[in-house]
Design a protein around this motif. Structure first.
Motif, PDB file in Angstrom:
ATOM      1  N   PHE A 141      -1.208   4.144  28.890  1.00 31.72           N
ATOM      2  CA  PHE A 141       0.211   4.023  29.231  1.00 31.72           C
ATOM      3  C   PHE A 141       0.974   2.984  28.416  1.00 31.72           C
ATOM      4  CE2 PHE A 141      -1.904   5.429  33.191  1.00 31.72           C
ATOM      5  CZ  PHE A 141      -1.248   6.643  33.350  1.00 31.72           C
ATOM      6  N   ALA A 142       0.298   2.124  27.693  1.00 26.70           N
ATOM      7  CA  ALA A 142       1.025   1.078  26.961  1.00 26.70           C
ATOM      8  C   ALA A 142       0.372   0.796  25.621  1.00 26.70           C
ATOM      9  CB  ALA A 142       1.101  -0.200  27.805  1.00 26.70           C
ATOM     10  N   ARG A 143       0.006   1.855  24.912  1.00 28.47           N
ATOM     11  CA  ARG A 143      -0.616   1.674  23.602  1.00 28.47           C
ATOM     12  C   ARG A 143       0.471   1.571  22.534  1.00 28.47           C
ATOM     13  NH1 ARG A 143      -4.639   6.298  21.963  1.00 28.47           N
ATOM     14  NH2 ARG A 143      -2.704   7.329  21.324  1.00 28.47           N
ATOM     15  N   GLY A 144       0.284   0.654  21.610  1.00 23.80           N
ATOM     16  CA  GLY A 144       1.230   0.507  20.513  1.00 23.80           C
ATOM     17  C   GLY A 144       1.961  -0.815  20.551  1.00 23.80           C
ATOM     18  N   HIS A 420      -7.338  10.964  32.214  1.00 20.67           N
ATOM     19  CA  HIS A 420      -7.830  11.983  31.282  1.00 20.67           C
ATOM     20  C   HIS A 420      -6.682  12.868  30.798  1.00 20.67           C
ATOM     21  CE1 HIS A 420     -10.790  14.986  29.748  1.00 20.67           C
ATOM     22  NE2 HIS A 420      -9.828  15.831  30.059  1.00 20.67           N
ATOM     23  N   ILE A 421      -5.851  13.319  31.706  1.00 19.24           N
ATOM     24  CA  ILE A 421      -4.737  14.191  31.325  1.00 19.24           C
ATOM     25  C   ILE A 421      -3.737  13.438  30.466  1.00 19.24           C
ATOM     26  CG2 ILE A 421      -2.741  15.413  32.275  1.00 19.24           C
ATOM     27  CD1 ILE A 421      -4.563  16.217  34.619  1.00 19.24           C
ATOM     28  N   THR A 422      -3.447  12.192  30.816  1.00 16.77           N
ATOM     29  CA  THR A 422      -2.487  11.413  30.035  1.00 16.77           C
ATOM     30  C   THR A 422      -2.980  11.183  28.616  1.00 16.77           C
ATOM     31  OG1 THR A 422      -1.749  10.280  32.046  1.00 16.77           O
ATOM     32  CG2 THR A 422      -1.213   9.245  29.936  1.00 16.77           C
ATOM     33  N   ILE A 423      -4.233  10.819  28.461  1.00 17.11           N
ATOM     34  CA  ILE A 423      -4.772  10.502  27.136  1.00 17.11           C
ATOM     35  C   ILE A 423      -4.920  11.752  26.282  1.00 17.11           C
ATOM     36  CG2 ILE A 423      -6.851   9.692  25.956  1.00 17.11           C
ATOM     37  CD1 ILE A 423      -7.146   7.582  28.126  1.00 17.11           C
TER      38      ILE A 423
END
Length: 504
Positions: A141-144, A420-423
């Motif tokens: 949810f907060a990559r980058g 899993h679905i989000t990634i």
């Protein structure tokens, strides 16, 4: 000369796992030039072997950062995988009053879903190369860049949610242990017996809950003892049922509105330490990648075995509740096993507290105070909170038990499916062979002209082929995750809202 591309990809063709993890290469691996010693194969051959996930060493980026994830032998990992299944939910199963046709299918379904959810955590850990829940959620949810504030809030929410679950579970174990023992005590106390017994149990548990990690001997011995007391309780319950003397656990009548037959079964197969246990298992033995690891060291095997053992020690309880009042005529008077059942019930819960409590996140105490003393202030303060909660009125305890049920089921079944679905559906897939950084040029002028154009095309083709392969292998898991998220998670939310609203 030829271009040697990183070709080792860890998947799990034999088990259906699909989350790729790079071996000794990561997404920033650069191309290197090597001389061919034998006849090269076609540079456009895209057939890659399906290596078993245990054959390849973990990426150097694989992180094990939590103090409660020390290296542990497979036997200890199996112990902690099994222990949550043989606790409060299982102890309440004889009181659920479900007929066989409504009791057996949910138990088997939630056992399978629990093993499935653990496998999802396992694959997410390998895919993201993270061994901690916080890091996996941040990756989802907060990559980058530019999301530092969002990561800070997410870390606080994850630590708070994890701590709340552990504290509520410990509080309920302690509270029920006290209430189970109270009827066995004489009635000539000058002071209220419940606070006295609560404090006495807390003092006995204090040396255990202050242990630093799950690998501590006192935690290991207490957890093994809780398994043995559960087995002894199981035997006594079976004998009492055969004699027709099995009574309803009085703690069942003190639970909240959401504690019904099916939800109790779902709670019995909840667990919350999958990632730390997987990290401890991987840290317990070196992985050289030269030979296939023993099945004994396979996390998948240990998890599946623990679920199977749990089913063997819980499924008969459904038969007991379906025929609670069955009496078998005997020539000799029946054994008076109810006191023994109560004591073993309480011991199972009390001895299960240390393994739950030791994984509770620490309180945000300043570094200055922590350095001033060697006493684990965070553990003592948190345990004091647990003792205080165990003394709350019954009405408040029922509400807290419902909150615990929601947190435990959501963390076990709903959260891994959501991640899993989000990634895999809403995030760009992690690169397998295409470098993320600019590729260094070869030194010769001819190579400077030929290398980028030829290798870029080849790498892109390999990347697309491998991503398609991973998607095909993951499709069964994706279907299962959507089932876990929508029918199970969504249906559970609808039922819970209706239950609290008095609709059923």
């Amino acid at each position: 000369m030829s271009i040697d591309l990183p070709r080792r990809l860890s998947t799990s063709s034999s088990s259906g796992e699909s989350s790729p993890i790079l071996s000794n290469y990561n997404s920033t691996t650069s191309l290197i030039l090597v001389h061919d010693d034998e006849e090269p194969s076609s540079p456009f051959n895209l057939d890659f072997p399906d290596d078993d996930d245990e054959d390849v060493p973990d990426s150097p980026d694989f992180e094990i950062r939590r103090p409660f994830s020390p290296p542990m032998a497979p036997s200890l990992v199996f112990l902690y995988l099994l222990a949550p299944y043989l606790k409060l939910g299982a102890l309440f199963l004889p009181n659920t009053d479900l007929p066989l046709q409504l009791g057996i299918p949910p138990l088997l379904i939630f056992a399978v879903l629990s093993a499935f959810a653990r496998q999802i955590w396992y694959m997410l850990s390998r895919y993201t190369r993270k061994a901690d829940l916080e890091d996996i959620i941040l990756n989802a949810f907060a990559r980058g860049r530019g999301k530092e504030r969002q990561r800070g809030w997410l870390r606080a929410i994850v630590r708070g949610g994890t701590g709340t679950l552990r504290v509520l579970l410990t509080f309920l174990y302690l509270r029920e242990s006290v209430h189970i023992i109270l009827p066995l005590l004489p009635g000539n106390f000058l002071l209220p017996p419940r606070p006295i017994l609560t404090v006495a149990f807390a003092l006995v548990l204090l040396p255990l809950v202050s242990a630093p990690t799950l690998a501590s001997k006192r935690i290991v011995y207490a957890t093994w003892a809780s398994i043995l007391t559960y087995i002894a309780w199981f035997i006594c319950v079976a004998i009492a049922h055969a004699q027709g003397t099995l009574e309803v656990n009085p703690g069942w009548l003190r639970m909240g509105a959401l504690w019904q037959g099916t939800t109790t079964t779902a709670f019995a197969f909840t667990s919350a330490s999958t990632l730390p246990l997987y990290a401890s298992l991987k840290a317990s033995f070196p992985s050289s990648g030269l030979s296939k690891s023993s099945v004994y060291h396979s996390f998948r095997t240990l998890s599946t075995t623990s679920v199977a053992v749990a089913v063997a020690f819980t499924l008969p309880l459904i038969f007991f509740t379906a025929h609670m009042n069955a009496v078998i005529m005997q020539d000799s008077p029946p054994l008076q096993l109810q006191p023994a059942i109560a004591v073993l019930n309480a011991l199972t819960l009390l001895l299960g507290i240390p393994s739950v409590f030791v994984t509770t996140p620490s309180l945000p105490i300043s570094e200055r105070i922590r350095r001033a003393t060697s006493i684990p202030l965070s553990k003592y303060l948190t345990f004091t909170l647990v003792v205080a909660l165990s003394l709350v009125p019954t009405r408040v305890a029922r509400i807290l038990s419902d909150v615990l049920l929601v947190f435990a089921c959501a963390g076990t079944y709903f959260l891994p499916a959501l991640l899993h679905i989000t990634i895999h559906f809403f995030k760009r897939p992690l690169s397998i062979v295409v470098p993320q950084t600019e590729m260094p040029m070869a030194r010769s002028p001819s190579a400077e002209q030929a290398l980028p154009s030829s290798t870029d095309e080849l790498l892109q083709r390999k990347e697309r082929a491998l991503q398609r392969t991973q998607w095909r292998k993951r499709i069964i898991w994706d279907i299962g995750v959507w089932v876990l998220l929508l029918p199970v998670g969504g249906g559970g939310v609808v039922w819970g809202v209706g239950r609290l609203a008095g609709r059923w």
